[in-house]
Design a protein around this motif. Structure first.
Motif, mmCIF file in Angstrom:
data_model
loop_
_atom_site.group_PDB
_atom_site.id
_atom_site.type_symbol
_atom_site.label_atom_id
_atom_site.label_comp_id
_atom_site.label_asym_id
_atom_site.label_seq_id
_atom_site.Cartn_x
_atom_site.Cartn_y
_atom_site.Cartn_z
ATOM 1 N N ASP A 148 0.856 -1.194 0.000
ATOM 2 C CA ASP A 148 0.000 0.000 0.000
ATOM 3 C C ASP A 148 0.888 1.238 0.000
ATOM 4 O O ASP A 148 0.777 2.114 0.856
ATOM 5 C CB ASP A 148 -0.923 -0.022 1.213
ATOM 6 C CG ASP A 148 -2.066 0.965 1.103
ATOM 7 O OD1 ASP A 148 -2.291 1.503 -0.009
ATOM 8 O OD2 ASP A 148 -2.731 1.213 2.121
ATOM 9 N N GLY A 193 4.498 10.009 -0.464
ATOM 10 C CA GLY A 193 4.027 10.827 -1.577
ATOM 11 C C GLY A 193 2.995 11.856 -1.167
ATOM 12 O O GLY A 193 2.718 12.082 0.010
ATOM 13 N N THR A 194 2.412 12.470 -2.178
ATOM 14 C CA THR A 194 1.476 13.566 -1.934
ATOM 15 C C THR A 194 0.113 13.084 -1.436
ATOM 16 O O THR A 194 -0.617 13.845 -0.820
ATOM 17 C CB THR A 194 1.271 14.386 -3.215
ATOM 18 O OG1 THR A 194 0.823 13.515 -4.252
ATOM 19 C CG2 THR A 194 2.556 15.069 -3.640
ATOM 20 N N GLU A 195 -0.234 11.821 -1.681
ATOM 21 C CA GLU A 195 -1.520 11.278 -1.248
ATOM 22 C C GLU A 195 -1.396 10.418 0.009
ATOM 23 O O GLU A 195 -2.346 9.736 0.390
ATOM 24 C CB GLU A 195 -2.136 10.442 -2.385
ATOM 25 C CG GLU A 195 -2.364 11.218 -3.658
ATOM 26 C CD GLU A 195 -3.330 12.381 -3.475
ATOM 27 O OE1 GLU A 195 -4.353 12.203 -2.774
ATOM 28 O OE2 GLU A 195 -3.053 13.469 -4.012
ATOM 29 N N ALA A 196 -0.249 10.453 0.652
ATOM 30 C CA ALA A 196 -0.006 9.624 1.833
ATOM 31 C C ALA A 196 -0.794 10.143 3.033
ATOM 32 O O ALA A 196 -1.275 11.270 3.045
ATOM 33 C CB ALA A 196 1.481 9.617 2.161
ATOM 34 N N ASP A 227 7.299 14.748 -5.867
ATOM 35 C CA ASP A 227 5.842 14.726 -5.956
ATOM 36 C C ASP A 227 5.333 13.736 -6.998
ATOM 37 O O ASP A 227 4.144 13.471 -7.062
ATOM 38 C CB ASP A 227 5.313 16.122 -6.320
ATOM 39 C CG ASP A 227 5.492 17.108 -5.177
ATOM 40 O OD1 ASP A 227 5.558 16.661 -4.016
ATOM 41 O OD2 ASP A 227 5.579 18.311 -5.452
ATOM 42 N N ASP A 254 1.419 13.496 4.268
ATOM 43 C CA ASP A 254 2.021 13.823 2.972
ATOM 44 C C ASP A 254 3.397 14.461 3.148
ATOM 45 O O ASP A 254 3.854 14.708 4.266
ATOM 46 C CB ASP A 254 1.092 14.709 2.140
ATOM 47 C CG ASP A 254 0.823 16.056 2.794
ATOM 48 O OD1 ASP A 254 1.382 16.325 3.873
ATOM 49 O OD2 ASP A 254 0.047 16.837 2.220
ATOM 50 N N PRO A 310 4.417 10.320 -8.362
ATOM 51 C CA PRO A 310 4.204 8.967 -7.843
ATOM 52 C C PRO A 310 4.952 7.895 -8.637
ATOM 53 O O PRO A 310 5.390 6.896 -8.069
ATOM 54 C CB PRO A 310 2.697 8.746 -7.953
ATOM 55 C CG PRO A 310 2.102 10.036 -8.326
ATOM 56 C CD PRO A 310 3.174 10.965 -8.751
ATOM 57 N N THR A 311 5.129 8.106 -9.939
ATOM 58 C CA THR A 311 5.855 7.125 -10.755
ATOM 59 C C THR A 311 7.315 7.052 -10.324
ATOM 60 O O THR A 311 7.873 5.959 -10.160
ATOM 61 C CB THR A 311 5.772 7.497 -12.250
ATOM 62 O OG1 THR A 311 4.395 7.598 -12.615
ATOM 63 C CG2 THR A 311 6.463 6.464 -13.109
ATOM 64 N N TRP A 360 7.540 5.246 -6.961
ATOM 65 C CA TRP A 360 7.357 3.807 -7.107
ATOM 66 C C TRP A 360 8.602 3.162 -7.727
ATOM 67 O O TRP A 360 9.040 2.108 -7.279
ATOM 68 C CB TRP A 360 6.106 3.505 -7.911
ATOM 69 C CG TRP A 360 5.832 2.047 -8.026
ATOM 70 C CD1 TRP A 360 5.856 1.310 -9.148
ATOM 71 C CD2 TRP A 360 5.514 1.139 -6.963
ATOM 72 N NE1 TRP A 360 5.572 0.007 -8.866
ATOM 73 C CE2 TRP A 360 5.355 -0.137 -7.522
ATOM 74 C CE3 TRP A 360 5.356 1.292 -5.590
ATOM 75 C CZ2 TRP A 360 5.047 -1.259 -6.774
ATOM 76 C CZ3 TRP A 360 5.044 0.160 -4.843
ATOM 77 C CH2 TRP A 360 4.880 -1.082 -5.423
ATOM 78 N N SER A 419 1.306 4.018 -1.737
ATOM 79 C CA SER A 419 0.830 5.408 -1.834
ATOM 80 C C SER A 419 0.234 5.920 -0.517
ATOM 81 O O SER A 419 0.107 7.121 -0.337
ATOM 82 C CB SER A 419 -0.187 5.546 -2.968
ATOM 83 O OG SER A 419 -1.319 4.753 -2.699
ATOM 84 N N SER A 420 -0.123 5.031 0.387
ATOM 85 C CA SER A 420 -0.629 5.475 1.688
ATOM 86 C C SER A 420 0.490 5.935 2.612
ATOM 87 O O SER A 420 0.235 6.622 3.593
ATOM 88 C CB SER A 420 -1.401 4.347 2.371
ATOM 89 O OG SER A 420 -2.581 4.073 1.671
#
Length: 106
Positions: free
Chosen positions: A51, A57-60, A89, A63, A91-92, A95, A53-54
């Motif tokens: 998980d 990153g900016t959507e964590a 910022d 954040d 996400p790619t 990851w 992105s949780s």
């Protein structure tokens, strides 16, 4: 008498320290500890990837901006913590960075 007792106590600690760090040992124990440490690190990164992105990153949940503010003293006591990931910022890129970390750790 008290000073002599304190000296003997301190010397016993120094001797124990020297025995712990500088006594020759078999390298098998160190090899096993390195393997276990690497396996734990790999496991931690794999769990984080489930998980991702949780956590980053900016959507964590916390954040990048909030995380930086938590450590710079804006939202509490300042710490020496810093991460280059706070500046990212995309996400790619985050990851891909995590996948490379998993590969290197493996």
């Amino acid at each position: 008498m008290m000073v002599e007792s304190a000296k003997q106590y301190a010397m016993s600690w120094v001797d124990a320290w020297d025995r712990f760090w500088f006594t020759p040992r078999h390298i098998d124990t160190l090899a096993v500890l390195r393997i276990i440490t690497g396996a734990m690190l790999l496991y931690s990164h794999l769990v984080l990837a489930t998980d991702f992105s949780s956590f980053v990153g900016t959507e964590a949940w916390i954040d990048n901006e909030t995380s930086a503010r938590l450590h710079d003293g804006t939202l509490g006591e300042a710490t020496a913590a810093w991460s280059y990931l706070w500046l990212v910022d995309n996400p790619t890129f985050l990851w891909l960075n995590h996948q490379v970390t998993i590969l290197v750790t493996g």
